[in-house]
Design an enzyme around this catalytic site. Structure first.
Site, PDB file in Angstrom:
ATOM      1  CD  GLU A 189      -1.907  -2.339   1.356  1.00  0.00           C
ATOM      2  OE1 GLU A 189      -0.781  -2.654   1.806  1.00  0.00           O
ATOM      3  OE2 GLU A 189      -2.817  -3.168   1.158  1.00  0.00           O
ATOM      4  CG  HIS A 218     -10.620  -6.732   7.950  1.00  0.00           C
ATOM      5  ND1 HIS A 218      -9.594  -7.299   8.642  1.00  0.00           N
ATOM      6  CD2 HIS A 218     -10.312  -6.879   6.640  1.00  0.00           C
ATOM      7  CE1 HIS A 218      -8.697  -7.788   7.789  1.00  0.00           C
ATOM      8  NE2 HIS A 218      -9.101  -7.537   6.572  1.00  0.00           N
TER       9      HIS A 218
END
Lengths: 327, 373
Positions: free
Chosen positions: A60, A129
């Site tokens: 990322e 998450h």
């Protein structure tokens, strides 16, 4: 007008903008051959090829920074994070590079880039998450932060974000991709960044909200209507720049306010909204402003605990009754 | 000469013991100079001397409070900036870290603009918003000056991506220090640049110390260039970073690979900084010995190139003196210019937060401060 899902609206926005401007490319994990982890980029690789729809390694920081460099060199990248949870690995590039470049360079290098992906909780995805990233980014001068609630706004705002000359953090929602569907104009339109919208007019209380909580607020308003409480739902749509004018105008009309968002309470968007209200509409308030938010805990996995920690329409309704002294 | 230089913090040609010229450089043979003309060689030397005299001036004015914040000096590493930037074309790109003053000058920024930036003045290259670590000049494709170790490597990869995207034949030269080889951004960048064949030249300036940490104490690899071997399509090599011609040759070859084959290169230039990590540090500190610093200084890049040119009959003592005098004048003038330059006006405060202006709605939050209304 066609009824589109939130996902389809985003996909249309990406396709239309990429057809319009060939300096736009998308990079992210699974955006190409897999058609997008959540299918937002479906079909784009076939149409535009691999240089414009680039499957990235799971790195990322690296591909977010690649986007920033490409934006400085004149392209208009769209960086997809599979979810905003993973974007924490890249926050240095978003904050230290993208957000500050324009000022740090004395106005020479603006960074036209969109960082996008789903935020917030879904269903039992547990702590790593299930979190709302809006406050992390709306804290930062130089960024624009958008979190639309409807398919129509999702499309119009994403198109505006892609055309914007500054870095935009665009927060979608896994839950809303499919569940949210509404009428989207066939003709081209842009939704302005930094403008809130009244999603339901009302006279008794203003509920200031964005993203998923807009739908909870609208559901609460339907319940409260039967109790003769007329709720105005103000959808921020953009949380930075914040549309302080719209918030203050609504509160001055209703004299009461509830601020609702999905994330944790400390230093969140609502905390800032409450500050703006007390500063600019103090004399109009008939009650202290109430806040609805996720509980101040990492999201638990167990279904019953997750439900307890997540704000819903009942919570919004209860907060509205509270500021109306009707509880 | 040189009594005039005896008080300077760094070596000059006259400080060095007399000795034989380096092998291969003892004649006027142009091949020993990469085919460069006499004038081009002298220009390379001049560039290095200007960088050094500039940094010496920066150190001097820092001590009297003209420059704020962090100030990382480049003294000792001039062969790397001059050797690597000189073969670039105007339409190539440079991205670098926070030890960036000399590289900015090598790329063509005026010493005045760099010094004014160090002073935080309106005529600085970043209008006083960047300071020592954030030199930018878009007209020169000089893309900063970045202060977070390793984080600018992905930016360089993005520039490389853009070059390929547009079908261009430019390259992006990216400087960084030895501490970067242990950070994730380094590997993420090498991997993407190699996999997608992006014309990026990763130029590692191994000055042996990441701040005060000897790279051998924290890197699980003896040769830093070996870190590049993990990536197919990436050419890895090392070069004597104290030798301006060696650096130039390595970078010229990397440029050719980038332009023609679109492949990235990783060059480890072994060099040394004479000064502390920043102006806040002593020259030697607790992490390196005086002997080590002196040993490297005796291999000074300016000194050895000067001697090489003189031995080959490409430079006279008088010419050297004239260059050095000019460099000192340029440095002096840059400080005088910076002193004359105005501070940025207060109205500029919100000017560059957003390219379409800062929203009035949000400015109202500070409106109780009368000076901000």
């Amino acid at each position: 007008m066609a009824v589109l899902t939130y996902r389809e609206a985003l996909n249309d926005a990406l396709r239309e903008e990429m057809e319009r401007d060939d300096s736009i490319f998308i990079i992210g994990e699974e955006v190409g051959e897999y058609d997008g982890a959540y299918k937002v980029t479906k079909g784009l690789l076939d149409q535009f090829g691999e240089w414009r729809v680039r499957d990235a390694p799971i790195a990322e920081l690296g591909f977010a920074g690649l986007g920033v460099g490409a934006a400085m060199a004149g392209l208009r990248p769209i960086v997809e994070f599979m979810t905003w949870n993973f974007a924490l690995l890249a926050i240095d590039e978003v904050v230290n590079a993208a957000a500050k470049m324009f000022q740090m360079s004395g106005g020479q290098y603006n960074v036209p880039i969109v960082f996008r992906g789903p935020g917030g909780a879904a269903l039992q995805l547990a702590a790593q998450h299930s979190q709302s990233p809006e406050p992390w980014y709306s804290y930062v001068p130089g960024l624009k932060v958008i979190a639309p609630a409807t398919a129509k706004d999702a499309k119009g705002l994403l198109k505006s974000a892609v055309r914007d000359n500054d870095p935009v953090v665009f927060i979608e929602s896994e839950i809303m991709y499919n569940l949210v569907r509404d009428e989207v104009p066939e003709e081209e339109y842009l939704t302005p960044i930094g403008k809130a919208e009244v999603k339901r007019e009302g006279s008794d209380v203003t509920v200031v909200c964005h993203s998923k909580m807009v739908h909870q607020a609208l559901a609460a308003a339907r319940v409260l209507e039967k109790e003769d409480i007329d709720v105005e739902v103000l959808d921020l749509r953009t949380v930075r720049p914040l549309d302080v004018g719209a918030i203050v105008a609504s509160v001055k009309k209703t004299n009461r306010a509830v601020v609702a968002e999905e994330g944790w309470p400390m230093c969140n968007v609502g905390a800032q909204v409450v500050d703006d209200i007390q500063r600019e509409a103090f004399d109009s308030l008939d009650a202290p402003v109430a806040r609805v938010n996720g509980l101040d805990v990492p999201m638990p996995y167990a279904k019953n605990l997750e439900k307890l920690a997540t704000p819903n329409a009942d919570h919004v309704a209860a907060a509205v009754r509270h500021v109306c002294y009707a509880d | 000469m040189s009594a005039a230089n005896a008080d300077r913090s760094t070596a000059t040609v006259s400080d060095a013991p007399a000795g034989d010229a380096p092998a291969g450089a003892s004649s006027g043979d142009p091949d020993a100079f990469l085919g460069l003309s006499k004038e081009e060689c002298v220009e390379l030397l001049r560039e290095m001397i200007i960088e050094r005299r500039f940094e010496e001036k920066a150190a001097e004015v820092y001590q009297v409070g003209k420059i704020g914040g962090f100030c990382h000096l480049y003294i000792g590493q001039e062969a790397v900036s001059a050797g690597s930037i000189s073969p670039l074309r105007d339409d190539d790109y440079v991205v670098t870290a926070y030890r960036d003053h000399a590289q900015a000058i090598a790329r063509g920024m005026t010493p005045n603009a760099v010094m004014a930036e160090l002073y935080g003045r309106a005529d600085g290259c970043s209008k006083g918003f960047g300071g020592s670590m954030h030199m930018f000049d878009k007209t020169l494709n000089f893309m900063g000056g970045h202060g977070i170790v390793g984080s600018h490597l992905p930016l360089a990869v993005g520039v490389g991506y853009t070059i390929r995207y547009r079908g261009g034949d430019q390259v992006c030269l990216c400087f960084f220090g030895d501490s970067v080889v242990n950070i994730g951004a380094f590997h993420e960048s090498m991997n993407m640049a190699a996999r997608w064949k992006l014309p990026v030249i990763f130029l590692l300036e191994n000055n042996r110390y990441g701040m005060g940490t000897d790279f051998r104490r924290v890197a699980a690899v003896k040769e830093l260039k070996d870190r590049g071997r993990a990536y197919d399509g990436l050419t890895s090599l090392d070069v004597d970073g104290m030798d301006v011609l060696a650096v130039r040759q390595a970078v010229e070859e990397a440029i050719e690979r980038g332009r023609n084959e679109k492949t990235p290169s990783f060059i480890e230039a072994r060099c040394f900084r004479y000064m502390g990590h920043s102006m806040a540090d002593p020259m030697h500190g607790t992490y390196r010995t005086r002997e080590e610093v002196e040993k490297w200084r005796s291999d000074d890049p300016i000194l050895s190139f000067t001697r090489q040119l003189m031995d080959a009959g490409r430079l006279t003592e008088e010419e050297y003196q004239a260059i050095d005098r000019e460099a000192k004048e340029i440095a002096e003038e840059s400080a005088a210019f910076a002193d004359r330059s105005p501070f940025p006006d207060s109205d500029a405060l919100y000017r560059y937060v957003y390219s379409d202006g800062y929203p009035d709605d949000m400015r109202r939050r500070d409106a109780w401060r009368k000076e901000l209304r």
